[in-house]
Enzyme design. Structure first.
Site, PDB file in Angstrom:
ATOM      1  N   HIS A 191      -5.610   2.918   0.870  1.00 12.85           N
ATOM      2  CA  HIS A 191      -4.875   4.080   1.380  1.00 12.85           C
ATOM      3  C   HIS A 191      -5.626   4.771   2.514  1.00 12.85           C
ATOM      4  O   HIS A 191      -5.067   5.103   3.548  1.00 12.85           O
ATOM      5  CB  HIS A 191      -4.628   5.100   0.264  1.00 12.85           C
ATOM      6  CG  HIS A 191      -4.012   4.510  -0.973  1.00 12.85           C
ATOM      7  ND1 HIS A 191      -3.119   3.472  -0.923  1.00 12.85           N
ATOM      8  CD2 HIS A 191      -4.155   4.811  -2.290  1.00 12.85           C
ATOM      9  CE1 HIS A 191      -2.738   3.175  -2.166  1.00 12.85           C
ATOM     10  NE2 HIS A 191      -3.353   3.966  -3.008  1.00 12.85           N
TER      11      HIS A 191
ATOM     12  N   ASP B 120       0.914  -1.130   0.000  1.00 17.45           N
ATOM     13  CA  ASP B 120       0.000   0.000   0.000  1.00 17.45           C
ATOM     14  C   ASP B 120       0.957   1.184   0.000  1.00 17.45           C
ATOM     15  O   ASP B 120       1.545   1.505   1.040  1.00 17.45           O
ATOM     16  CB  ASP B 120      -0.864   0.017   1.261  1.00 17.45           C
ATOM     17  CG  ASP B 120      -1.861   1.151   1.207  1.00 17.45           C
ATOM     18  OD1 ASP B 120      -1.466   2.260   0.786  1.00 17.45           O
ATOM     19  OD2 ASP B 120      -3.027   0.957   1.572  1.00 17.45           O
ATOM     20  N   HIS B 121       1.158   1.810  -1.148  1.00 12.11           N
ATOM     21  CA  HIS B 121       2.290   2.727  -1.234  1.00 12.11           C
ATOM     22  C   HIS B 121       2.150   3.941  -0.309  1.00 12.11           C
ATOM     23  O   HIS B 121       3.123   4.607  -0.011  1.00 12.11           O
ATOM     24  CB  HIS B 121       2.589   3.130  -2.687  1.00 12.11           C
ATOM     25  CG  HIS B 121       1.688   4.186  -3.240  1.00 12.11           C
ATOM     26  ND1 HIS B 121       0.444   3.909  -3.749  1.00 12.11           N
ATOM     27  CD2 HIS B 121       1.842   5.527  -3.379  1.00 12.11           C
ATOM     28  CE1 HIS B 121      -0.113   5.026  -4.168  1.00 12.11           C
ATOM     29  NE2 HIS B 121       0.704   6.034  -3.964  1.00 12.11           N
TER      30      HIS B 121
HETATM   31  C1  BG6 Z   1      -3.176   4.625  -6.592  1.00  8.45           C
HETATM   32  C2  BG6 Z   1      -4.517   4.714  -7.249  1.00  8.45           C
HETATM   33  O1  BG6 Z   1      -3.143   3.554  -5.666  1.00  8.45           O
HETATM   34  O2  BG6 Z   1      -2.915   5.829  -5.894  1.00  8.45           O
HETATM   35  C3  BG6 Z   1      -4.586   5.905  -8.175  1.00  8.45           C
HETATM   36  O3  BG6 Z   1      -4.771   3.524  -7.973  1.00  8.45           O
HETATM   37  C4  BG6 Z   1      -4.196   7.162  -7.452  1.00  8.45           C
HETATM   38  O4  BG6 Z   1      -5.888   6.051  -8.731  1.00  8.45           O
HETATM   39  C5  BG6 Z   1      -2.871   6.967  -6.728  1.00  8.45           C
HETATM   40  O5  BG6 Z   1      -4.098   8.217  -8.396  1.00  8.45           O
HETATM   41  C6  BG6 Z   1      -2.551   8.159  -5.865  1.00  8.45           C
HETATM   42  O6  BG6 Z   1      -1.252   8.035  -5.368  1.00  8.45           O
HETATM   43  P1  BG6 Z   1      -0.420   9.316  -4.955  1.00  8.45           P
HETATM   44  O7  BG6 Z   1       0.834   8.753  -4.386  1.00  8.45           O
HETATM   45  O8  BG6 Z   1      -0.195  10.113  -6.196  1.00  8.45           O
HETATM   46  O9  BG6 Z   1      -1.254  10.044  -3.964  1.00  8.45           O
END
Ligand code: BG6
Length: 504
Positions: A259, A196-197
């Protein structure tokens, strides 16, 4: 316990601590895809730039696209030049690229898996990698089973093997459970790294530091002092050509299930006894289990129509390429959630997330209760606002505390001012990308910033209940113009409680 495992978590150590993983091979499935171009290769370059990669390290890209090593290296070099956060340095790139290989293979047949095995073994022998392997599944989920089974059958008898699984992790609770079962047939739980980045973002980890490295917050971090919490994950971008995926996922599966619930869990969790993975997961899962299923009135969904974002006219969601003209997929969700435990009973957690909103902003706002008895006359203050602790996850990473201060002059006029901590100013260093941290942690065997199987399942349990309730009605979509803060019902959700969404 090995030296590496003991040193696994930097929250236990000072800033200067440097962790160097064991030599290993990193195999990326989906090597010609978007994620590899935009995130993975730039992250590897950033790690190489800072000399954080293992001393002996090979990268093997696997995809169906026909090309040779040189073609892939060239392609990756362009990706690094375009997306990396650091300047391009030929010497850094040459060192990394010298041990990069490409295999065009299809895992539907055994031959592809055998070819990969031979290539990894060859690199292993030549570079003395000790049989250590990281496999990164940056492919769509339908491809997981074939690859996982093939890898499971060919595990190296020496060294360690770790598997990184990209989201989406399932589509609902049942599919997530089957995916977990399938993975466990071939890998142990501590070999599985569910990404979950958001957990790799510095500011999300800083929430742990803020709460547990400072004695001042924890005593007031509860229902007695906190009126409510607001979590916003707003994006100004649309679906970026990902209609095939997004039509199935919607905002609830794309952001809320993973997230957003992770941000909530980190905000609400009890202090873990230490920062080892197990302890952190145990506390997060307790929060997820304590989440009360919201009733239909406590959840709002929306879909954007045409509008203006940052001065540019953008199409409605239903006009995006690949989206059905009568699509009922939601691009916005807001909800009022409750964590049913001793610390948080009756304290609302208002959450909202969406595409094509007014601006990109991820924040966690802790709104404290009003001062019990303001001794100032109402006429001389501008309404004495409650204190808010605002964690800016992105952009403008930092933390800010809103306090009431006296306006200089003769009277006693109070105005809200902000005490700010900005990452850029305080540390004078660029922010690492989440994927840098997560790839490094995988090589170090540290699962603290990944999601454990029971967390994922709890997250789906809640999402399934919300989605089931949605089957009963059909809202009139689109219900918010692009470039705004979502449908009016989102404002109404808080107005009913005498509150409103933060605006700054
Ligand atoms: C991803 C989603 O997990 O996270 C995308 O699939 C989203 O739809 C993205 O745009 C957002 O990541 P960040 O790091 O740009 O907030």
């Amino acid at each position: 316990m090995t030296g590496t495992a003991e040193q696994a978590n930097p929250l236990l150590e000072g800033l200067s601590f440097r962790r160097t993983p064991d030599p290993c091979a990193l195999v990326i499935f989906g090597a010609s895809g978007d994620l590899t171009h935009k995130k993975l290769m730039p992250a590897l370059y950033a790690l190489a730039f800072r000399r954080l990669l293992p001393t002996r390290f090979a990268v093997i890209g696997v995809a169906r696209t026909e090309q040779d090593d040189d073609g892939w290296r060239e392609d990756m070099k362009h990706a690094v030049q375009q997306y990396a956060r650091d300047e391009f340095r030929q010497d850094v790139w040459d060192e990394l690229a010298a041990n990069m290989h490409y295999l065009s293979a299809d895992f539907a047949d055994e031959a592809g898996a055998d070819q990969l095995e031979q290539l990894v073994e060859k690199c292993d022998k030549e570079m003395n990698l000790g049989g250590n392997r990281v496999y990164y599944l940056a492919v769509p989920p339908p491809a997981f089973p074939e690859i996982v089974e093939a890898l499971g059958k060919r595990k190296s008898p020496t060294g360690w093997t770790r598997l990184i699984v990209e989201k989406p992790f399932g589509h609902d609770l049942d599919s997530a459970r089957s995916l977990n079962r399938m993975l466990w047939e071939h890998f142990a739980e501590n070999e599985i790294f569910r990404i979950d980045h958001y957990l790799g973002k510095e500011t999300v980890q800083n929430m742990l530091a803020l709460r547990f490295a400072n004695g001042v917050f924890e005593p007031i971090w509860n229902r007695q002092f906190i009126d409510h919490v607001q979590i916003t994950v707003a994006e100004s971008i649309g679906i970026e050509g990902r209609a095939g995926y997004y039509e199935q996922a919607g905002a609830i599966r794309d952001i809320f299930q993973n997230h957003l619930l992770q941000l909530l869990a980190i905000t609400a969790m009890e202090p873990p006894i230490d920062f080892h993975a197990e302890s952190v997961h145990n506390e997060k899962v307790k929060v997820l289990k304590a989440l009360h299923t919201p009733g239909p009135k406590s959840v709002v969904r929306g879909q954007y129509g045409r509008g203006f974002v940052e001065g540019e006219e953008v199409p409605a969601y239903r006009e995006e390429e690949g989206v059905a003209s009568d699509s009922m997929t939601e691009t916005f969700v807001a909800a009022k959630l409750f964590v049913d435990n001793w610390r948080w009973a009756d304290t609302p957690f208002y959450v909202r997330m969406g595409k094509r909103l007014a601006r990109r902003e991820t924040t966690i706002a802790i709104q404290f209760k009003r001062a019990p008895h303001p001794p100032f006359e109402e006429t001389t203050s501008e309404g004495l606002r409650p204190n808010v602790l605002l964690v800016h996850v992105q952009p403008d990473e930092g933390v800010s505390l809103a306090i009431g201060a006296k306006v200089p002059g003769q009277g006693m006029t109070i105005r809200t001012v902000h005490m700010d901590f900005l990452y850029g100013g305080a540390f004078r260093t660029g922010m690492p990308e989440a994927y840098e941290r997560l790839i490094l942690d995988t090589m170090l065997g540290d699962t603290s910033l990944f999601t454990r199987s029971d967390e994922v399942e709890e997250q789906w349990l809640l999402v399934d209940a919300i989605v089931a309730a949605w089957q009963r009605d059909r809202p009139a979509f689109p219900n918010y113009p692009a470039g705004t803060w979502g449908p009016p019902s989102s404002e109404e959700l808080l107005r009913r409680d005498g509150r409103s969404w933060r605006r700054n």
